[in-house]
Design a protein around this motif. Structure first.
Motif, mmCIF file in Angstrom:
data_model
loop_
_atom_site.group_PDB
_atom_site.id
_atom_site.type_symbol
_atom_site.label_atom_id
_atom_site.label_comp_id
_atom_site.label_asym_id
_atom_site.label_seq_id
_atom_site.Cartn_x
_atom_site.Cartn_y
_atom_site.Cartn_z
ATOM 1 N N THR A 188 -0.704 -3.104 4.217
ATOM 2 C CA THR A 188 0.093 -3.652 3.124
ATOM 3 C C THR A 188 -0.752 -4.331 2.065
ATOM 4 N N GLU A 189 -2.024 -4.589 2.357
ATOM 5 C CA GLU A 189 -2.871 -5.243 1.371
ATOM 6 C C GLU A 189 -3.178 -4.276 0.236
ATOM 7 N N ARG A 190 -2.941 -4.723 -0.989
ATOM 8 C CA ARG A 190 -3.144 -3.828 -2.130
ATOM 9 C C ARG A 190 -4.621 -3.665 -2.434
ATOM 10 N N VAL A 191 -4.976 -2.451 -2.854
ATOM 11 C CA VAL A 191 -6.362 -2.189 -3.243
ATOM 12 C C VAL A 191 -6.706 -3.015 -4.477
ATOM 13 N N GLU A 192 -7.987 -3.152 -4.726
ATOM 14 C CA GLU A 192 -8.446 -3.937 -5.867
ATOM 15 C C GLU A 192 -7.963 -3.315 -7.178
ATOM 16 N N PRO A 193 -7.394 -4.103 -8.067
ATOM 17 C CA PRO A 193 -6.958 -3.550 -9.357
ATOM 18 C C PRO A 193 -8.125 -2.952 -10.134
ATOM 19 N N LEU A 194 -7.849 -1.920 -10.889
ATOM 20 C CA LEU A 194 -8.874 -1.300 -11.719
ATOM 21 C C LEU A 194 -9.410 -2.314 -12.714
#
Length: 315
Positions: free
Chosen positions: A17-23
């Motif tokens: 559920t942890e979101r990937v690093e934003p661009l």
């Protein structure tokens, strides 16, 4: 009883559920694909363009987007373009995906990964349905097959698909592997404000920078677009991200007539390529059918725009 498509799709999303690093914020230059007069990929011009983007401070490069004429390239040519870009710039790369269907989209991404390797920061996938459940499942299958972070592009003029902002938000909330959204369905500033208020992803405008100042004010992370004077976009976004809105406006205002000229429907690609030629970045302004060629009636107008801004040739 008919089950809710959003509920169905989100139930199958990867358990992480942890979101990937934003661009990364800034200007991601959308790379146009130059051709020789014989219609082949012009590798020297392509190398000049991506080196120039790096020299003016672009955050990264978006390759094989709509303005990269990806739909007019063979699979081998797409890999050739990606290879030239990777060899001639140190910037991170987002590779565009042409197909709206899942299996061919996966094949495109696997080819991009083979061509670029670890330089591939993310892939840009267009919303392929107005139903959030369908889009979520499409992205989930792509991510599971390739492991790639995704930039979700909402560009109905190109894809032919319209999706509401609320549905787009639902897709992003259900897809922790989405690192950014490219919002190109007007009014873009409204969509950007709504998305950034709900989800921790980078949101970029496009459309040649026409709405850039409003998009920044609405919370965008910068711009993911092409423009014949990309250094102007970089100066504007850099000032804005440094907290100086007045300087950002001053950096861009003089270029708005040229931005407007370049974004004319039906000939925008040819205009940008011709302006790149006049700046010394491209050897020719050639486009591939069915794209329209540069209208020679606009010769003096293009020259006037460049002269008014004192835009220098790139050497």
């Amino acid at each position: 009883m008919t089950e809710n498509p959003v509920t169905d799709s989100t139930a199958n999303v990867d358990t992480v559920t942890e979101r990937v690093e934003p661009l990364a914020r800034g200007v991601w230059g959308v790379v146009a694909t130059p051709f020789t007069d014989a219609g082949e990929i012009d590798e020297q011009s392509l190398a000049r363009l991506v080196q120039f983007y790096e020299s003016v401070g672009a955050a990264g490069l978006t390759v094989l987007g709509v303005f990269g004429e990806a739909a007019a390239l063979t699979a081998a040519e797409r890999m050739q373009v990606l290879g030239v870009v990777a060899q001639n710039s140190r910037l991170p790369i987002v590779a565009g995906v042409t197909s709206l269907a899942t299996a061919p989209a996966i094949a495109e991404i696997e080819n991009a990964q083979a061509a670029v390797g670890e330089r591939l920061r993310a892939v840009m996938v267009q919303a392929n349905s107005g139903a959030p459940g369908v889009v979520t499942e499409h992205l989930r299958r792509i991510h599971e097959a390739t492991g790639a972070d995704i930039v979700l592009q909402d560009y109905p003029k190109s894809s032919g698909v319209s999706i509401s902002t609320d549905s787009l938000i639902a897709v992003v909330e259900a897809s922790p592997f989405v690192s950014a959204v490219k919002a190109e369905a007007p009014p873009t500033a409204v969509a950007i404000a709504r998305i950034t208020a709900r989800v921790d992803v980078s949101v970029f405008g496009g459309l040649g920078g026409q709405g850039l100042l409003d998009e920044l004010a609405a919370g965008s992370a910068g711009a993911m677009t092409g423009f014949s004077v990309p250094e102007a976009l970089v100066s504007c976004v850099t000032a804005w991200l440094a907290g100086d809105a007045e300087a950002a406006r001053a950096e861009l205002l003089a270029y708005l007539p040229l931005i407007n000229f370049e974004q004319q429907p039906g000939i925008a690609l040819a205009l940008r390529k011709e302006l790149f030629r006049r700046r010394g970045l491209f050897a020719t302004g050639a486009v591939r059918a069915p794209a329209a060629s540069f209208p020679r009636e606009l010769d003096p107008i293009a020259a006037d725009h460049l002269a008014e801004l004192d835009v220098q040739e790139v050497r």
